[in-house]
Design an enzyme around this catalytic site. Structure first.
Site, PDB file in Angstrom:
ATOM      1  N   LYS A  41      57.315  -4.594  52.019  1.00  0.00           N
ATOM      2  CA  LYS A  41      57.086  -5.941  51.487  1.00  0.00           C
ATOM      3  C   LYS A  41      55.640  -6.371  51.743  1.00  0.00           C
ATOM      4  CE  LYS A  41      58.687  -8.104  55.765  1.00  0.00           C
ATOM      5  NZ  LYS A  41      59.667  -9.015  56.392  1.00  0.00           N
ATOM      6  N   TYR A 262      28.064 -22.669  63.126  1.00  0.00           N
ATOM      7  CA  TYR A 262      28.534 -24.034  62.902  1.00  0.00           C
ATOM      8  C   TYR A 262      28.914 -24.693  64.226  1.00  0.00           C
ATOM      9  CZ  TYR A 262      28.800 -23.388  57.842  1.00  0.00           C
ATOM     10  OH  TYR A 262      28.491 -23.179  56.528  1.00  0.00           O
ATOM     11  N   MET A 310      33.332 -18.627  56.946  1.00  0.00           N
ATOM     12  CA  MET A 310      34.117 -18.133  55.814  1.00  0.00           C
ATOM     13  C   MET A 310      33.750 -16.701  55.453  1.00  0.00           C
ATOM     14  SD  MET A 310      34.480 -19.605  51.909  1.00  0.00           S
ATOM     15  CE  MET A 310      35.264 -21.127  52.413  1.00  0.00           C
TER      16      MET A 310
END
Length: 369
Positions: A41, A262, A310
């Site tokens: 799966k 950041y 990100m």
């Protein structure tokens, strides 16, 4: 060390299909005379079901479990005709015809799914195969004892459809000493004793390495196929399957006290060298690893310096001699120095989540086909 792959990808994910098949055969030997299925799966836990499932079929597997009908439809053309595809979540309303056409086998998790499948069988004049799941104590999917009372009143389990398998699922199979394991085993045996005789399936990866009493007729390993030991800290025949390497984009020197990334949450107390790599949380590298995870260069641990962004993150590479790492060199994110379990522990999660989150921007190489 210069990167060994070409193209524009910032990182390389290597998937060892030979090791995958070694793991399958090791589990099959462990559970014999029960059979070993394969849970594929979620795109084979993120590693590519279109490559993984055929490799397992070539290794002798003939029983495959997915979560959704769409996964079964996609895999059916890639597997041998005698392979069986089971759908763990069962079917959404109205999907029964498509399931039958695909030759997939639903897991009936409740009365509504069972009634709908029986209605399809009667409409088609066929005894189509299906699995019954009983709830042995996990309180997730499956028929409770009261549901079985209703089922036996409404449905003739020997006539209305082909009862191919009866199954349940272990909640604590990865904890071999947990009291829930023998309790669930006793409940499973009691519930299945009320049903017509059929093959039974209970054990997942962890359950496959409990006592033989948990094996029954078919076990359903998942994460252990992909390289995660079934019981942490205990000897295991399971081999690593994945390796993740990332390229260096830039190395820079910073003075003591200079913030990084950041929020400027990392500020070394002495001059440091900071390397940036092109992997971030959009690639499935958890932001929770900020200021706590690491990469490796050889045996040297390179801590994540600051927040995971990100598309990138920064490493403190001061422990290496100056000039060791430069633009285009590679570091290890998952591999012999930092296995999946270690990454998961640093992130406060489980190896399942790390595996299934690995992104699609990596260059991917399958070896051992």
């Amino acid at each position: 060390m210069q990167s060994t792959w070409t193209g524009g990808a910032a990182a390389l994910l290597t998937i060892d299909l030979k090791a995958l098949c070694v793991n399958y055969r090791a589990i099959a030997r462990q559970v014999a005379p029960a059979q070993a299925a394969a849970v594929v799966k979620a795109d084979a836990y993120g590693l590519g079901a279109d490559r993984v499932a055929p490799a397992l079929a070539a290794a002798g597997c003939r029983n495959f479990f997915v979560a959704h009908l769409s996964e079964a439809v996609a895999l059916r053309p890639l597997l041998p005709e005698d392979a069986r595809l089971f759908i763990l979540n069962g079917l959404m309303p109205g999907a029964e015809d498509l399931c039958a056409e695909a030759g997939a086998i639903p897991v009936l998790n409740g009365l509504d799914q069972a009634r709908a499948w029986v209605a399809l069988c009667k409409a088609r004049g066929q005894r189509l195969p299906a699995v019954l799941q009983v709830d042995s104590g996990m309180s997730r999917l499956g028929l409770a004892a009261a549901d079985i009372d209703t089922l036996l009143r409404e449905i003739d389990l020997e006539r209305d459809f082909d009862l191919t398998l009866v199954m349940s699922h272990l909640a604590c199979g990865d904890e071999p000493e947990h009291d829930a394991n023998p309790d669930q085993l006793a409940r499973f045996e009691a519930l299945t004793a009320r049903l017509p005789r059929a093959p039974r399936s209970f054990a997942n990866s962890g359950g496959s390495f409990l006592t033989p009493a948990f094996g029954f007729d078919l076990v359903r390993p998942g994460v252990s196929l992909y390289g995660v030991a079934p019981h942490a800290g205990l000897p295991s025949p399971i081999q690593p399957v994945v390796r993740l390497e990332a390229r260096i984009i830039q190395v820079r020197s910073i003075p003591a006290g200079q913030g990084v990334g950041y929020g400027l949450t990392y500020a070394p107390d002495k001059p440091a060298r900071i390397a940036t790599i092109g992997v971030g949380y959009a690639d499935g590298w958890p932001r929770h690893l900020s200021n706590r995870g690491a990469a490796y260069y050889g045996n040297t641990r390179l801590p994540i310096a600051g927040r995971v962004s990100m598309d990138s993150m920064t490493l403190d590479v001061t422990a290496l001699p100056e000039g060791t790492l430069t633009y285009g060199d590679t570091v290890e994110l998952i591999g012999p120095h930092q296995p999946l379990e270690a990454v998961a522990a640093d992130a406060g999660t489980i190896a399942y989540e790390i595996l299934t989150s690995l992104g699609h921007r990596y260059a991917r190489v399958w070896i051992g086909e």
